[in-house]
Enzyme design. Sequence first.
Site, PDB file in Angstrom:
ATOM      1  N   SER A 155       6.623 -51.731  13.937  1.00 52.73           N
ATOM      2  CA  SER A 155       7.448 -51.310  12.811  1.00 52.73           C
ATOM      3  C   SER A 155       8.923 -51.237  13.175  1.00 52.73           C
ATOM      4  O   SER A 155       9.755 -51.072  12.306  1.00 52.73           O
ATOM      5  CB  SER A 155       6.964 -49.969  12.274  1.00 52.73           C
ATOM      6  OG  SER A 155       6.882 -49.038  13.314  1.00 52.73           O
ATOM      7  N   LYS A 213      14.664 -44.623  14.418  1.00 54.06           N
ATOM      8  CA  LYS A 213      13.807 -45.807  14.376  1.00 54.06           C
ATOM      9  C   LYS A 213      14.367 -46.820  13.385  1.00 54.06           C
ATOM     10  O   LYS A 213      14.471 -46.541  12.200  1.00 54.06           O
ATOM     11  CB  LYS A 213      12.399 -45.383  13.949  1.00 54.06           C
ATOM     12  CG  LYS A 213      11.436 -46.540  13.837  1.00 54.06           C
ATOM     13  CD  LYS A 213      10.011 -46.052  13.834  1.00 54.06           C
ATOM     14  CE  LYS A 213       9.091 -47.131  14.323  1.00 54.06           C
ATOM     15  NZ  LYS A 213       7.829 -46.601  14.807  1.00 54.06           N
ATOM     16  N   ASP A 234      -2.293 -47.063  10.614  1.00 58.34           N
ATOM     17  CA  ASP A 234      -2.045 -47.683  11.914  1.00 58.34           C
ATOM     18  C   ASP A 234      -2.117 -46.634  13.015  1.00 58.34           C
ATOM     19  O   ASP A 234      -1.202 -46.489  13.814  1.00 58.34           O
ATOM     20  CB  ASP A 234      -0.689 -48.387  11.923  1.00 58.34           C
ATOM     21  CG  ASP A 234      -0.555 -49.333  13.127  1.00 58.34           C
ATOM     22  OD1 ASP A 234      -1.596 -49.645  13.758  1.00 58.34           O
ATOM     23  OD2 ASP A 234       0.576 -49.744  13.438  1.00 58.34           O
TER      24      ASP A 234
END
Length: 802
Positions: free
Chosen positions: A528, A545, A639
């Site tokens: 991701s 992130k 996930d």
Amino acid sequence: MDARFASLLLLNLVHLFLRISAREFLLPGSSLSIEDSSHMLHSPDGTFTCGFKNISRNASVFSIWFSNTVDKTAVWSANHLHPVYSWGSRVMLYADGGMVLEDYNGQSVWENNVNSSSKAVKAQLLDTGNLIVKGQGDIILWQSFHSPTDTLLPYQNITSATKLVSTSRLLVPGRFSFHFDDQHLLTLFDDEKDISFIYWPNPNSDIWTKQRNSFNTTTIGVLDSWGYFLASDNLNFKASDWGIRIMRRLTLDYDGNLRLYSLNKTDGTWSVTWMALPQTCSIRSLCGMNGICVYTPRPSCACAPGYEIIDPNDRSQGCRPKFNPSCDGQEMFVKLPNTDFRGNDQSKNTSVSFHTCKKICLNDCNCKGFLYWQASGGCYPKSSLLGGEMRPGLGRSIYIKLPKTLQVSKSSIPQSQPFDPRYAPNCSAKTKYFIPDFLDQPKDSHSGLNSQYLYLLYGFLLAIFLVEVIFVALGCWFVFRMEGKQLPGVWPAEIGYEMITNHFRGYTYKELQKATQNFKDQIGCGASGHVYKGVLKDKRVVAVKRLADINQGGEEFQHELSVIGKIYHMNLVRVWGFCSDGPHRILVLEYVENGSLDKTLFSSTRLLEWKERFNIAIGVAKGLAYLHHECLEWVIHCDLKPENILLDDNLNPKISDFGLAKLVSRGGSNKNVSRIHGTRGYIAPEWVSSQPITAKVDVYSFGVVVLELLKGARVSDWASNADEEVETVFAWVIRMLAENLMLEGGQQLWISDFIDSRLNGQFNELQARTMVKLAISCVEEDTRKRPTMENVVHMFLSVVDA
Ligand SMILES: *[C@@H]1O[C@H](CO)[C@@H](O)[C@H](O)[C@H]1NC(C)=O
Ligand SMILES: *[C@@H]1O[C@H](CO)[C@@H](O)[C@H](O)[C@H]1NC(C)=O
Ligand SMILES: *[C@@H]1O[C@H](CO)[C@@H](O)[C@H](O)[C@H]1NC(C)=O
Ligand SMILES: *[C@@H]1O[C@H](CO)[C@@H](O)[C@H](O)[C@H]1NC(C)=O
Ligand SMILES: *[C@@H]1O[C@H](CO)[C@@H](O)[C@H](O)[C@H]1NC(C)=O
Ligand SMILES: *[C@@H]1O[C@H](CO)[C@@H](O)[C@H](O)[C@H]1NC(C)=O
Ligand SMILES: *[C@@H]1O[C@H](CO)[C@@H](O)[C@H](O)[C@H]1NC(C)=O
Ligand SMILES: *[C@@H]1O[C@H](CO)[C@@H](O)[C@H](O)[C@H]1NC(C)=O
């Protein structure tokens, strides 16, 4: 002859004296008649005049006005709701001090209601603008200052016995009033048909915010000659041109705003030098039902799309629907950006998704639309569309409910646009109802129309800018206070600050660039996106992130994150904020000390003890159970794998990356779940076979992770030779484990064979057995046979103390 001449002269003198005296004062038994223009009272210095003031060709009102102003601004009037005919009407002063206004037909329209045994001496207009009836011994029998209309003059007291009422344009009683409330506070009231409510000071703020004092029962307030107003409740304000020898008035205007005006003696015009509500559009009932107040830059009224104006000459009447209201659950919603309808909330739900909010409104026939607050997931269904305001930068949007068949053009959505002709004042209406022009910025000059408009435009832009600055400043202040005092997250229900008080907020790309020193320190990298360590301005260490492959628009992205931002559980990584600046989609996350589970579990740097493994399993189960069952939105992780389980300094697990797969509504529709997520070895069989995706996919992945915790090896490394498929090996191990579990009693050696040999047999057998059993049921092919995460947590808890 001489005597006759003398008496004639005397008569003339008396006559002359009477005429002069009529200008200075009115004697008992005499009257002021409307036809004679000399029948007016003047204050000694000529500032004020009292007499009949015509409001149209044949209608007049007995008033007091400023003599030297362009429009003869009235400061007091006797029953303006009943104007008298411009011929044959008069005002009489009686010997007992009673003053009566009679219409042409003798009908009494107004009386001053004196209640005294004293004899009146005269009526007179003072330099202050006060009309008084004097009795013997200079006592005042009656004064106009004690019965104000819509204006207070300097030295005129406002007390609990007096109030200002706005003058309506339509000769009907004004709905706005200014007086002391029952808490001894000077307050602006809006009197609607059946309710009366306070709109200033803000009824939602407490007494400290209002900076008033409700304990003083001596209710009085007065404007002094310098332009300073002070009241017993500590309401105080100052004219922007504070100083002596300036003529001022404090007027409650027809639009409900209380304004202080100063007179320019040169040209006889007024300018605003203070006003109660800096933004007139925030007066709730200004534009009526279904109306929306816009700034053009002057406040004007528009109709919500799908609605049409009721009376073009009185926009406060509001708008009526152009459609037949129906309720078949087939309606559509039209978004009005930066628009809010204040009040009339049917309920308040925070942290609901946009779709849930829409559903709440759709299923309720009384719901006319809803306010949705993107940042916090706040949902406010509205029972009526009153108090509409459109302001650039407001940050919240209204979605109004309209029949699907209705055509809504883009141009029908109200905008605040300078000089938008659609909302320009109607000039013919203006002459009909003498609408004064309000300049909603204190001004000090106006030379010509153009510069005046430019001034207004700049003033308007400046005002918006200031509002933004104040908002940002307030936001910083709140965050600051939160940091300093660690206040619990409970704040007054002031939407808009919720976002800030929750710590969840948007960051600019620049801020994050700075925090991470231009993304220098990379601490992780996954499907991701890359993760960097950073330090925010407030010294919080965060993980930043950068999301790859997010093709959502900014608003959609923000919406999803606003839901995620609300999720708070000790086993979930906290999301502090986000950035959606241009092409950048970035998350600002809690920084977790010990990195991800895979680094510890599958490496030889540090051996995880049995207790720690069990603790991690239970923590992950709790975090998932929260996501699946407890948090307001149903979030499927999609996930789960050791890389997404972070360990804090006490080796407590925190799940990260949740909510990145599109949120799924509890209803069960799952078309939106992205199928690109998921990692081989952890993905449930239904994932590949395009069956419906439910929370059970996470249960499957959890089962795999538990087995990895037990075995201390990555599922993809279980195969003894490289040709074997991960899935085949895994299926074989599961079958073997399941068969062994069936073996009643006897030797349980297979367990120690399976469990990480590095533990040297140091494990709790009951816990291990339970975990194997659980893991096997979690990876059942049939989703219905898998337990829920709640079941899993309960099973774990039953063996915690074993
Ligand atoms: C009042 O009367 C004057 C003189 O008769 C006239 O010029 C003026 O237009 C009238 N005002 C209004 C508002 O009708
Ligand atoms: C008002 O005055 C005008 C002109 O004097 C006259 O034509 C009209 O009839 C009057 N209106 C009323 C209601 O008396
Ligand atoms: C008016 O006078 C009457 C008789 O003198 C008295 O009863 C009454 O209370 C007075 N009213 C007011 C409002 O002063
Ligand atoms: C206003 O109130 C003050 C203080 O109570 C008083 O002295 C003054 O006479 C009042 N003014 C008028 C015009 O009533
Ligand atoms: C009440 O208000 C009056 C007038 O403003 C002031 O003189 C007085 O000190 C106040 N009393 C208290 C207890 O605050
Ligand atoms: C919204 O709030 C109301 C009460 O304010 C409550 O009855 C309702 O269940 C809530 N709806 C959702 C979806 O949370
Ligand atoms: C302005 O008002 C007049 C008179 O009431 C009306 O006939 C006209 O249609 C209005 N114009 C607009 C643009 O609303
Ligand atoms: C008053 O009006 C005159 C003429 O329009 C202007 O020149 C002057 O600057 C104004 N004074 C103030 C204080 O606004």
